[in-house]
Design a protein around this motif. Structure first.
Motif, PDB file in Angstrom:
ATOM      1  N   GLN A  12      15.398  16.915  34.478  1.00 49.01           N
ATOM      2  CA  GLN A  12      15.964  18.045  35.243  1.00 49.01           C
ATOM      3  C   GLN A  12      14.873  18.920  35.839  1.00 49.01           C
ATOM      4  O   GLN A  12      14.898  19.233  37.033  1.00 49.01           O
ATOM      5  CB  GLN A  12      16.827  18.912  34.307  1.00 49.01           C
ATOM      6  CG  GLN A  12      18.029  18.202  33.720  1.00 49.01           C
ATOM      7  CD  GLN A  12      19.240  18.360  34.615  1.00 49.01           C
ATOM      8  OE1 GLN A  12      19.159  18.147  35.831  1.00 49.01           O
ATOM      9  NE2 GLN A  12      20.355  18.722  34.027  1.00 49.01           N
ATOM     10  N   ILE A  13      13.932  19.372  34.981  1.00 47.34           N
ATOM     11  CA  ILE A  13      12.894  20.271  35.505  1.00 47.34           C
ATOM     12  C   ILE A  13      11.911  19.478  36.370  1.00 47.34           C
ATOM     13  O   ILE A  13      11.514  19.929  37.445  1.00 47.34           O
ATOM     14  CB  ILE A  13      12.135  20.999  34.370  1.00 47.34           C
ATOM     15  CG1 ILE A  13      13.106  21.769  33.471  1.00 47.34           C
ATOM     16  CG2 ILE A  13      11.096  21.971  34.955  1.00 47.34           C
ATOM     17  CD1 ILE A  13      12.469  22.477  32.293  1.00 47.34           C
ATOM     18  N   LEU A  37      12.851   4.557  32.369  1.00 49.12           N
ATOM     19  CA  LEU A  37      13.212   5.500  33.429  1.00 49.12           C
ATOM     20  C   LEU A  37      12.314   5.381  34.656  1.00 49.12           C
ATOM     21  O   LEU A  37      12.298   6.236  35.522  1.00 49.12           O
ATOM     22  CB  LEU A  37      13.184   6.932  32.888  1.00 49.12           C
ATOM     23  CG  LEU A  37      14.257   7.222  31.827  1.00 49.12           C
ATOM     24  CD1 LEU A  37      14.181   8.655  31.353  1.00 49.12           C
ATOM     25  CD2 LEU A  37      15.650   6.936  32.385  1.00 49.12           C
ATOM     26  N   TYR A  67       0.271   5.783  33.341  1.00 45.57           N
ATOM     27  CA  TYR A  67      -0.630   6.950  33.378  1.00 45.57           C
ATOM     28  C   TYR A  67      -1.795   6.767  34.344  1.00 45.57           C
ATOM     29  O   TYR A  67      -2.370   7.750  34.810  1.00 45.57           O
ATOM     30  CB  TYR A  67      -1.146   7.272  31.970  1.00 45.57           C
ATOM     31  CG  TYR A  67      -0.229   8.240  31.247  1.00 45.57           C
ATOM     32  CD1 TYR A  67      -0.345   9.607  31.435  1.00 45.57           C
ATOM     33  CD2 TYR A  67       0.770   7.774  30.413  1.00 45.57           C
ATOM     34  CE1 TYR A  67       0.503  10.503  30.801  1.00 45.57           C
ATOM     35  CE2 TYR A  67       1.623   8.654  29.764  1.00 45.57           C
ATOM     36  CZ  TYR A  67       1.482  10.013  29.963  1.00 45.57           C
ATOM     37  OH  TYR A  67       2.328  10.893  29.345  1.00 45.57           O
ATOM     38  N   THR A  79       6.804  18.436  31.344  1.00 44.47           N
ATOM     39  CA  THR A  79       8.175  18.774  30.920  1.00 44.47           C
ATOM     40  C   THR A  79       8.737  17.652  30.054  1.00 44.47           C
ATOM     41  O   THR A  79       9.926  17.669  29.726  1.00 44.47           O
ATOM     42  CB  THR A  79       9.105  18.990  32.135  1.00 44.47           C
ATOM     43  OG1 THR A  79       9.204  17.753  32.859  1.00 44.47           O
ATOM     44  CG2 THR A  79       8.607  20.081  33.049  1.00 44.47           C
ATOM     45  N   GLY A  81      10.050  15.595  27.157  1.00 43.09           N
ATOM     46  CA  GLY A  81      10.587  16.014  25.867  1.00 43.09           C
ATOM     47  C   GLY A  81      12.056  16.325  25.948  1.00 43.09           C
ATOM     48  O   GLY A  81      12.649  16.310  27.018  1.00 43.09           O
ATOM     49  N   LEU A  93      13.629  21.550  18.218  1.00 42.18           N
ATOM     50  CA  LEU A  93      13.061  20.448  19.011  1.00 42.18           C
ATOM     51  C   LEU A  93      11.678  20.037  18.523  1.00 42.18           C
ATOM     52  O   LEU A  93      11.103  19.063  19.003  1.00 42.18           O
ATOM     53  CB  LEU A  93      12.939  20.881  20.484  1.00 42.18           C
ATOM     54  CG  LEU A  93      14.233  21.280  21.193  1.00 42.18           C
ATOM     55  CD1 LEU A  93      13.909  21.931  22.537  1.00 42.18           C
ATOM     56  CD2 LEU A  93      15.123  20.058  21.409  1.00 42.18           C
ATOM     57  N   ASN A  97       9.665  16.674  19.789  1.00 39.09           N
ATOM     58  CA  ASN A  97       8.776  16.925  20.936  1.00 39.09           C
ATOM     59  C   ASN A  97       7.296  16.894  20.582  1.00 39.09           C
ATOM     60  O   ASN A  97       6.465  16.645  21.453  1.00 39.09           O
ATOM     61  CB  ASN A  97       9.171  18.246  21.615  1.00 39.09           C
ATOM     62  CG  ASN A  97      10.429  18.071  22.470  1.00 39.09           C
ATOM     63  OD1 ASN A  97      10.884  16.942  22.685  1.00 39.09           O
ATOM     64  ND2 ASN A  97      10.988  19.157  22.946  1.00 39.09           N
TER      65      ASN A  97
HETATM   66  N1  APR Z   1       6.433  10.693  28.472  1.00 33.78           N
HETATM   67  C1  APR Z   1       6.962  11.054  29.652  1.00 33.78           C
HETATM   68  N2  APR Z   1       8.227  11.508  29.773  1.00 33.78           N
HETATM   69  C2  APR Z   1       8.968  11.594  28.674  1.00 33.78           C
HETATM   70  C3  APR Z   1       8.469  11.237  27.402  1.00 33.78           C
HETATM   71  C4  APR Z   1       7.133  10.767  27.335  1.00 33.78           C
HETATM   72  N3  APR Z   1       6.575  10.400  26.162  1.00 33.78           N
HETATM   73  N4  APR Z   1       9.458  11.445  26.504  1.00 33.78           N
HETATM   74  C5  APR Z   1      10.524  11.906  27.184  1.00 33.78           C
HETATM   75  N5  APR Z   1      10.244  11.993  28.487  1.00 33.78           N
HETATM   76  C6  APR Z   1      11.098  12.401  29.595  1.00 33.78           C
HETATM   77  C7  APR Z   1      12.562  12.013  29.398  1.00 33.78           C
HETATM   78  O1  APR Z   1      12.745  10.633  29.662  1.00 33.78           O
HETATM   79  C8  APR Z   1      13.251  12.919  30.409  1.00 33.78           C
HETATM   80  O2  APR Z   1      13.430  12.303  31.668  1.00 33.78           O
HETATM   81  O3  APR Z   1      11.158  13.823  29.708  1.00 33.78           O
HETATM   82  C9  APR Z   1      12.286  14.101  30.549  1.00 33.78           C
HETATM   83  C10 APR Z   1      12.883  15.425  30.123  1.00 33.78           C
HETATM   84  O4  APR Z   1      13.884  15.727  31.024  1.00 33.78           O
HETATM   85  P1  APR Z   1      15.267  16.394  30.567  1.00 33.78           P
HETATM   86  O5  APR Z   1      15.793  15.683  29.363  1.00 33.78           O
HETATM   87  O6  APR Z   1      16.135  16.488  31.761  1.00 33.78           O
HETATM   88  O7  APR Z   1      14.799  17.868  30.087  1.00 33.78           O
HETATM   89  P2  APR Z   1      14.435  19.136  31.003  1.00 33.78           P
HETATM   90  O8  APR Z   1      15.654  19.951  31.213  1.00 33.78           O
HETATM   91  O9  APR Z   1      13.644  18.711  32.169  1.00 33.78           O
HETATM   92  O10 APR Z   1      13.515  19.945  29.960  1.00 33.78           O
HETATM   93  C11 APR Z   1      12.283  19.417  29.534  1.00 33.78           C
HETATM   94  O11 APR Z   1      11.341  21.576  29.104  1.00 33.78           O
HETATM   95  O12 APR Z   1      12.257  23.718  29.117  1.00 33.78           O
HETATM   96  C12 APR Z   1      11.886  22.633  28.330  1.00 33.78           C
HETATM   97  O13 APR Z   1      13.405  22.763  26.447  1.00 33.78           O
HETATM   98  C13 APR Z   1      13.057  22.022  27.616  1.00 33.78           C
HETATM   99  O14 APR Z   1      11.757  20.681  26.115  1.00 33.78           O
HETATM  100  C14 APR Z   1      12.540  20.653  27.296  1.00 33.78           C
HETATM  101  C15 APR Z   1      11.659  20.329  28.503  1.00 33.78           C
END
Ligand code: APR
Length: 310
Positions: A12-13, A37, A67, A79, A81, A93, A97
């Motif tokens: 999302q972010i 993904l 990478y 972002t 996590g 979290l 995370n």
């Molecule tokens: N490497 C790269 N990406 C990753 C990894 C990793 N090891 N693990 C998870 N991800 C990706 C997920 O696949 C996902 O697409 O991180 C993305 C997180 O996106 P969302 O689940 O949509 O979360 P988002 O709303 O973007 O928030 C991300 O920011 O504000 C904080 O609390 C929030 O911890 C959260 C983070």
């Protein structure tokens, strides 16, 4: 040559970050997420390339899970996590995370060792601490995006309450990114007019409480997931200040080594951000009450950081 912005996490972010970075022509954008993904982030990147003719921006936007593609990035915004769901605290979290941030930190260290790194993942103050410990990057090149968002929320709520332009509301929020954060009404002004001169004590307390709980208010409304527009733009403001050497004064989670009486902890403080990253932490002469509030938030962050065992 254009600058390069690597976005680790394309959820999302991450996707909003990609759009804002491209629209503001901060540089070329690489959106990285983990398998499986890879295709969704490639799709998001392609969609943004196809938006460019209307957006009038020139930027290369690509998606990847490798990478190596972030090599030489000038800015990295993390972002990756899990976000919160209704009923969760940011601290819930931590366990999941911390593993993700450790992986990400190793990937960034190996491939973009000179980048200015902005951490967004929660629990923010602990995640930025872990990222800096794992990478060993200098404190000037690692900052957490929290104060920028908390201050934006404080300013937005004041503008909404008073029916004035948000542009004219100036203020700052100190401390950890949680319910003990410290908005500073004493130093908040509306077009130069002290907030306390135009708003009752009760209203100020209501606005401060709403600011402290702002993230939770959004999580409750969403049901699943947390805020994304405002966190993204807060991080972009930090990235832009660095890339354009703007010397903006932005509250962010910076490594304090004595400032505000805090040692070896990332905590939200006003920072000057320019081409050298976090160039300076500005110290405010706090009142005894404000010091007590800061001590409470610092105690909370200390506890969470201790749980990282780093
Ligand atoms: N490497 C790269 N990406 C990753 C990894 C990793 N090891 N693990 C998870 N991800 C990706 C997920 O696949 C996902 O697409 O991180 C993305 C997180 O996106 P969302 O689940 O949509 O979360 P988002 O709303 O973007 O928030 C991300 O920011 O504000 C904080 O609390 C929030 O911890 C959260 C983070």
């Amino acid at each position: 040559m254009r600058k390069k912005i690597a976005l680790i996490g394309g959820g999302q972010i991450g996707q909003i970050l990609a759009m804002l970075a491209a629209q503001r022509e901060l540089g070329d954008v690489v959106l990285l997420d983990i398998p499986p993904l890879e295709n969704p982030v490639k799709g998001k990147a392609l969609d943004l390339m196809e938006m460019a003719p209307h957006g009038n921006y020139d930027a290369s936007i690509t998606g990847t899970s490798d990478y190596k593609d972030i090599a030489g990035a000038d800015v990295v915004i993390v972002t990756a996590g899990k976000p919160r769901e209704a009923g969760m605290t940011r601290e819930d979290l931590l366990a999941v995370n911390i593993k993700i941030i450790t992986d990400v930190a190793n990937g960034v260290k190996a491939n973009a060792p000179n980048a200015f790194c902005i951490i967004v993942t929660n629990p923010l103050d602990a995640m930025v601490y872990v990222f800096q410990k794992v990478t060993g990057f200098p404190k000037s090149r690692v900052a957490g995006m929290a104060g920028a968002l908390d201050t934006a929320r404080w300013r937005a709520f004041i503008a909404m309450e008073l029916g004035v332009s948000v542009v004219d509301v100036a203020g700052t929020v100190l401390g950890g990114h949680g319910p003990d954060m410290v908005p500073l009404p004493r130093l908040t002004t509306v077009g130069g007019v002290p907030l306390a001169d135009i708003v009752s004590k009760e209203t100020i307390e209501k606005l401060a409480t709403r600011t402290r709980e702002a993230g939770t208010e959004i999580v409750k409304l969403f049901g699943k997931g947390s805020a994304f527009f405002s966190p993204a733009w807060s991080a972009i403001t930090m990235a832009e200040a660095y890339l354009k050497d703007k010397k903006r004064v932005i509250p962010c989670a910076a490594l304090c080594e004595g400032e505000y009486g805090v040692r070896n902890l990332f905590i939200g403080v006003p920072c000057v951000i320019g081409a050298r990253g976090v160039e300076k932490i500005l110290e405010i002469k706090l009142t005894d009450d404000e010091k007590a509030m800061l001590a409470k938030t610092v105690a909370g962050v200390t506890k969470t950081v201790a749980e990282t065992k780093m």
